[in-house]
Write a protein that holds these residues in place. Structure first.
Motif, PDB file in Angstrom:
ATOM      1  N   ALA A  14       0.819  -1.212   0.000  1.00  0.00           N
ATOM      2  CA  ALA A  14       0.000   0.000   0.000  1.00  0.00           C
ATOM      3  C   ALA A  14       0.853   1.264   0.000  1.00  0.00           C
ATOM      4  N   ASN A  15       0.292   2.323  -0.591  1.00  0.00           N
ATOM      5  CA  ASN A  15       0.894   3.654  -0.492  1.00  0.00           C
ATOM      6  C   ASN A  15       0.783   4.122   0.955  1.00  0.00           C
ATOM      7  N   GLY A  16       1.439   5.229   1.271  1.00  0.00           N
ATOM      8  CA  GLY A  16       1.322   5.763   2.621  1.00  0.00           C
ATOM      9  C   GLY A  16       2.604   6.379   3.126  1.00  0.00           C
ATOM     10  N   THR A  17       3.100   7.403   2.417  1.00  0.00           N
ATOM     11  CA  THR A  17       4.260   8.141   2.903  1.00  0.00           C
ATOM     12  C   THR A  17       3.822   9.077   4.024  1.00  0.00           C
ATOM     13  N   PRO A  18       4.757   9.636   4.791  1.00  0.00           N
ATOM     14  CA  PRO A  18       4.371  10.487   5.924  1.00  0.00           C
ATOM     15  C   PRO A  18       3.414  11.609   5.530  1.00  0.00           C
ATOM     16  N   GLY A  19       2.299  11.677   6.245  1.00  0.00           N
ATOM     17  CA  GLY A  19       1.291  12.696   5.972  1.00  0.00           C
ATOM     18  C   GLY A  19       0.286  12.310   4.921  1.00  0.00           C
ATOM     19  N   GLU A  20       0.494  11.161   4.261  1.00  0.00           N
ATOM     20  CA  GLU A  20      -0.421  10.671   3.225  1.00  0.00           C
ATOM     21  C   GLU A  20      -0.705   9.185   3.465  1.00  0.00           C
ATOM     22  N   GLU A  21      -1.159   8.880   4.661  1.00  0.00           N
ATOM     23  CA  GLU A  21      -1.342   7.480   5.042  1.00  0.00           C
ATOM     24  C   GLU A  21      -2.747   6.952   4.787  1.00  0.00           C
ATOM     25  N   GLY A  22      -3.526   7.653   3.958  1.00  0.00           N
ATOM     26  CA  GLY A  22      -4.926   7.282   3.757  1.00  0.00           C
ATOM     27  C   GLY A  22      -5.142   5.867   3.259  1.00  0.00           C
ATOM     28  N   ARG A  65       5.560   4.868   5.308  1.00  0.00           N
ATOM     29  CA  ARG A  65       6.724   4.303   4.654  1.00  0.00           C
ATOM     30  C   ARG A  65       7.553   5.450   4.082  1.00  0.00           C
ATOM     31  N   ILE A  66       8.834   5.195   3.872  1.00  0.00           N
ATOM     32  CA  ILE A  66       9.685   6.229   3.298  1.00  0.00           C
ATOM     33  C   ILE A  66       9.315   6.461   1.839  1.00  0.00           C
ATOM     34  N   GLY A  67       9.653   7.636   1.337  1.00  0.00           N
ATOM     35  CA  GLY A  67       9.365   7.959  -0.054  1.00  0.00           C
ATOM     36  C   GLY A  67       9.990   9.281  -0.432  1.00  0.00           C
ATOM     37  N   MET A  68       9.385   9.923  -1.415  1.00  0.00           N
ATOM     38  CA  MET A  68       9.853  11.219  -1.892  1.00  0.00           C
ATOM     39  C   MET A  68       8.654  12.113  -2.156  1.00  0.00           C
ATOM     40  N   ILE A  69       8.918  13.384  -2.337  1.00  0.00           N
ATOM     41  CA  ILE A  69       7.872  14.361  -2.621  1.00  0.00           C
ATOM     42  C   ILE A  69       8.310  15.205  -3.809  1.00  0.00           C
ATOM     43  N   VAL A  70       7.367  15.473  -4.724  1.00  0.00           N
ATOM     44  CA  VAL A  70       7.672  16.236  -5.944  1.00  0.00           C
ATOM     45  C   VAL A  70       7.861  17.706  -5.587  1.00  0.00           C
ATOM     46  N   THR A  71       9.008  18.252  -5.971  1.00  0.00           N
ATOM     47  CA  THR A  71       9.266  19.673  -5.718  1.00  0.00           C
ATOM     48  C   THR A  71       9.242  20.507  -6.986  1.00  0.00           C
ATOM     49  N   GLY A  72       9.313  19.876  -8.151  1.00  0.00           N
ATOM     50  CA  GLY A  72       9.282  20.636  -9.392  1.00  0.00           C
ATOM     51  C   GLY A  72       9.171  19.723 -10.598  1.00  0.00           C
ATOM     52  N   ILE A  73       8.663  20.283 -11.705  1.00  0.00           N
ATOM     53  CA  ILE A  73       8.546  19.566 -12.968  1.00  0.00           C
ATOM     54  C   ILE A  73       9.381  20.294 -14.003  1.00  0.00           C
ATOM     55  N   GLY A  85      10.992  11.264   4.643  1.00  0.00           N
ATOM     56  CA  GLY A  85      11.478  10.198   5.498  1.00  0.00           C
ATOM     57  C   GLY A  85      12.913   9.871   5.129  1.00  0.00           C
ATOM     58  N   GLY A  86      13.423   8.772   5.657  1.00  0.00           N
ATOM     59  CA  GLY A  86      14.845   8.469   5.536  1.00  0.00           C
ATOM     60  C   GLY A  86      15.220   7.711   4.280  1.00  0.00           C
ATOM     61  N   THR A  87      14.800   8.189   3.128  1.00  0.00           N
ATOM     62  CA  THR A  87      15.131   7.538   1.860  1.00  0.00           C
ATOM     63  C   THR A  87      16.634   7.582   1.613  1.00  0.00           C
ATOM     64  N   ASP A  88      17.192   6.457   1.193  1.00  0.00           N
ATOM     65  CA  ASP A  88      18.641   6.295   1.019  1.00  0.00           C
ATOM     66  C   ASP A  88      19.003   6.539  -0.439  1.00  0.00           C
ATOM     67  N   THR A  89      19.702   7.622  -0.712  1.00  0.00           N
ATOM     68  CA  THR A  89      20.045   7.961  -2.102  1.00  0.00           C
ATOM     69  C   THR A  89      20.979   6.934  -2.735  1.00  0.00           C
ATOM     70  N   ARG A  90      21.698   6.168  -1.923  1.00  0.00           N
ATOM     71  CA  ARG A  90      22.663   5.208  -2.476  1.00  0.00           C
ATOM     72  C   ARG A  90      22.004   4.125  -3.322  1.00  0.00           C
ATOM     73  N   VAL A  91      20.719   3.860  -3.078  1.00  0.00           N
ATOM     74  CA  VAL A  91      20.061   2.754  -3.777  1.00  0.00           C
ATOM     75  C   VAL A  91      18.953   3.241  -4.717  1.00  0.00           C
TER      76      VAL A  91
END
Length: 340
Positions: A14-22, A65-73, A85-91
């Motif tokens: 399921a989806n559900g990053t911080p603040g969007e756990e619906g 769950r960890i994820g990302m947020i769109v800041t620009g297109i 959240g604590g997304t790891d850029t290495r992977v």
């Protein structure tokens, strides 16, 4: 009839990053509403009440769950992002992702071919400011479906390994959610037990705000928080890691109530439930840190499920560790909790 493994997979997809756990909160409601009345608070936490005796034991696991947020297109339909959240850029390089826009959009994190990389590129992961996601669209097409603030998650179909081990995204902490649901099911029909409250809290990955607000609103005498912790693998410091298939990790730390830790240990030994100790000299980095100081303080213990590859799209756990976690918590409750 669904198994514990089926439930873990259902929750972890399921989806559900911080603040969007619906979405994940609706799936949890599907399971818990079979045996308890479910409520959702203003913060997006899911709670349930299982009344019985005078004492109340709170069980907590986080839903986000960890994820990302769109800041620009950008031109070419490329997305700029920030971590959620604590997304790891290495992977992240070359990972396929889901952008949760007006409808789900699939994309790929860009990756520079090794032929075009500089020696410096090979030594470090990209900063988040340099990460782009390819949507395959033009900017104009992307803007019709995607907006700044939309969330992004790594796509990873779940799977099974040998020795009862499974992999997938978001097992941190959907495995913990499954464990407390299972524990609640195990004590449901017992009348001579403490009352139990369940808290499926949001926004742990960005600071534990859901646990702070949720536990404040739920009057509890004590709490057991459930999360994941490090499982050993080559090149991992063994003193900081548990082992897969060896049972839950009982936390011992200054912020945790030592008597609860000892009671959990004694319960595991009496009921022949495999367990490990997780020794920490400071905070735990889990919701337990926040619940312990909620209101005037709630005596709190921590039980963790060993996990490899934390904060990646292919986290690895053993299903029997989740079952043992649930059994330990259930036996602790049936034993009356602290001071019983």
């Amino acid at each position: 009839m669904s198994t514990l493994k089926d439930m873990i997979f259902d929750l972890s997809e399921a989806n559900g990053t911080p603040g969007e756990e619906g979405e994940i909160s609706n799936i949890i409601e599907k399971y818990v509403s079979k045996f308890a009345e479910v409520k959702k608070d203003k913060f997006g936490n899911v709670t349930a009440d299982m009344p019985a005796g005078e004492k109340t034991i709170l069980l907590d696991a986080h839903t986000d769950r960890i994820g990302m947020i769109v800041t620009g297109i950008e031109d070419g339909g490329f997305l700029r992002v920030a971590k959620c959240g604590g997304t790891d850029t290495r992977v992240l390089a070359a990972q396929d992702v889901t952008i949760w826009g007006k409808e789900p959009v699939y994309g790929v994190v860009t990756s520079t071919p090794p032929h075009l990389s500089t020696p410096e590129d090979a030594k470090k992961a990209k900063d988040f400011d340099a990460i782009l996601i390819d949507t395959g669209m033009t900017k104009e097409e992307a803007e019709k479906l995607i907006s700044q603030g939309d969330r992004i998650t790594v796509r990873c179909p779940h799977g099974e390994m040998e020795n009862g081990r499974i992999f997938g995204a978001a097992l941190d902490d959907r495995a913990g959610c499954a464990a407390i649901i299972r524990a609640a099911e195990l004590v449901l029909k017992e009348k001579e037990r403490p009352s139990v409250k369940l808290l499926f809290s949001g926004q742990e990955e960005t600071g534990g705000d859901g646990a702070i607000t949720g536990s404040f609103n739920l009057d509890a005498d004590e709490c057991i928080a459930v999360d994941v912790s490090f499982a050993d693998a080559p090149d991992m410091p063994s003193e900081k890691c548990g082992k897969l298939n060896k049972g839950p990790m009982i936390g011992v730390a200054p912020v945790l109530d030592y008597r609860i830790s000892q009671k959990l240990k004694a319960t595991a030994e009496a009921k022949k439930i495999p367990y490990q100790l997780e020794l920490m000299g400071d905070s735990t980095g889990t919701n337990a840190d926040h619940i312990a100081i909620s209101k005037g303080g709630i005596r709190t213990g921590l039980v963790s499920i060993p996990q490899r590859n934390m904060h990646t799209g292919v986290e690895v756990i053993a299903v029997d560790d989740v079952e043992s976690t649930a059994k330990l918590i259930a036996e602790y409750i049936l034993g009356g909790g602290l001071d019983a």
